[in-house]
Design an enzyme around this catalytic site. Structure first.
Site, mmCIF file in Angstrom:
data_model
loop_
_atom_site.group_PDB
_atom_site.id
_atom_site.type_symbol
_atom_site.label_atom_id
_atom_site.label_comp_id
_atom_site.label_asym_id
_atom_site.label_seq_id
_atom_site.Cartn_x
_atom_site.Cartn_y
_atom_site.Cartn_z
ATOM 1 N N CYS A 190 0.825 -1.187 0.162
ATOM 2 C CA CYS A 190 0.134 -0.043 -0.001
ATOM 3 C C CYS A 190 0.866 1.325 0.101
ATOM 4 O O CYS A 190 1.270 1.587 1.131
ATOM 5 C CB CYS A 190 -0.989 -0.036 1.016
ATOM 6 S SG CYS A 190 -1.942 1.354 1.324
ATOM 7 N N CYS A 208 -0.486 4.026 2.188
ATOM 8 C CA CYS A 208 -0.090 3.905 3.537
ATOM 9 C C CYS A 208 1.194 4.081 4.088
ATOM 10 O O CYS A 208 1.761 4.651 5.202
ATOM 11 C CB CYS A 208 -0.612 2.242 4.304
ATOM 12 S SG CYS A 208 -2.028 1.811 3.291
ATOM 13 N N ASP A 209 2.109 3.544 3.227
ATOM 14 C CA ASP A 209 3.469 3.423 3.717
ATOM 15 C C ASP A 209 4.544 4.147 2.945
ATOM 16 O O ASP A 209 5.685 4.242 3.190
ATOM 17 C CB ASP A 209 4.045 1.846 3.492
ATOM 18 C CG ASP A 209 2.979 0.939 4.473
ATOM 19 O OD1 ASP A 209 2.668 1.194 5.617
ATOM 20 O OD2 ASP A 209 3.150 -0.194 3.945
#
Ligand code: NAP
Length: 302
Positions: free
Chosen positions: A132, A135-136
């Site tokens: 992701c 997200c990261d």
């Protein structure tokens, strides 16, 4: 008979449990894995959930679970084998052969990122291997990363990461991208993205964190080692809907067809979170679905 059975205890299912209990529903949450919690439990850090910057994914999943327990949700640890749309009741069939009945069911079983299945992928998950970018990506600011895949998600990820990272390699197994033309045009405008065509990943390697990829050509012959700090695997998603496909219509990719009200085409069965057809699959949108699904359940029950 329960008012409501929620299948799955990720953010969508747990949010539905909290809203359902607050609405006074007698409900049961059935989860397959002993810990439950969904993908969030495997996320090193969640930095995009409003009000909880830098939250550890495991801690966040645990808090969600505790909230649902405090609201009075009952949990059962079991695999669901199917749902039968019976007369006046939904019959949830468990893998052990027993059944649970409810007036309504919310399917909140989520989706899993498809894995590459190469050595090092599992070992470096959360230590350089991510599924992701949104997200990261921030953890790889000014670093060199690779994105694997050639679809919309891979290209979107490469574009997103190009604004954060020093260099982005897009590694695709063929000589043309599957992604939409508009996305490809945006990719072409990114000065720090380089596409490695006809390339596959043989191994992800490093020390404490990812340091390099072993790349092969399309025929599987070793080609080169590529130094990277992170790898974003974007080779498609797999919704967890195998058990429900005979009861609720799904799209060609296997997602349960349902809109923002989370109502499926089968009355009394609802779908919340990553498992349903939707544009944005994030923790915050899954949590939102849990609330919307319960509002629809309440309308259905009256
Ligand atoms: P996808 O469209 O299925 O693409 C997966 C990509 O990964 C393909 O390029 C595929 O290669 C590659 N791939 C699959 N298995 C692989 C393996 N083992 N090793 C290396 N490469 C592999 O999946 P997605 O990009 O996650 O998109 C999922 C769905 O969401 C799609 O329907 C997409 O259109 C939609 N979506 C749309 C948007 C948008 O419209 N903005 C944004 C995101 C997602 P091949 O090309 O060779 O098959």
């Amino acid at each position: 008979m329960y008012d409501l059975i929620i299948v799955g205890a990720g953010p969508a299912g747990l949010s539905a449990a909290v809203y359902g209990r607050r609405a006074g529903l007698d409900l049961l949450v059935i989860e397959e894995k002993p810990m439950g919690g969904g993908q969030v439990l495997n996320t090193y850090e969640v930095d995009n959930y409003l009000g909880m910057p830098g939250m550890n994914g495991f801690d966040m999943g645990t808090k969600f679970r505790e909230h649902a327990e405090r609201a009075g949700a009952r949990f059962e640890n079991a695999a669901v084998a199917g749902i039968v749309d019976g007369q006046g009741a939904k019959i949830v069939k468990l893998a052990d052969g027993t059944e649970r009945e409810a007036k309504a069911v919310i399917i909140a079983t989520g989706a899993e990122h498809r894995e590459l299945g190469v050595p090092g992928e599992a070992a470096y998950r959360g230590r350089g291997v991510s599924y992701c970018a949104v997200c990261d990506g921030a953890f790889f600011r000014k670093k060199d990363v690779a994105v694997i895949g050639g679809g919309d998600v891979a290209v979107e990820d490469a574009v997103y990461l190009s604004a954060l990272c020093r260099k982005v390699w897009l590694i695709h197994r063929r000589d043309s991208l599957r992604a939409a033309r508009a996305l490809q045009d945006r990719l072409a405008a990114c000065g720090n993205v380089e596409i490695l065509w006809n390339s596959t990943v043989q191994e992800i390697a490093g020390g404490d964190t990812v340091e390099r990829l072993r790349l092969a050509d399309a025929a599987g012959q070793f080609r080169e080692e590529l130094a990277v700090d992170g790898v974003f695997v974007a080779v498609g998603m797999k919704p967890n809907t195998e058990a429900f496909r005979e009861t609720v219509p799904c799209d060609s990719a296997g997602y349960v067809i349902a809109g923002e009200d989370c109502a499926t085409q089968t009355a009394g069965i609802f779908a919340a979170g990553d498992v349903r057809t939707k544009q944005v699959r994030q923790i915050i949108t899954a949590v939102s679905d849990g609330a919307c699904a319960v509002a629809s359940v309440q309308r259905y029950l009256v």
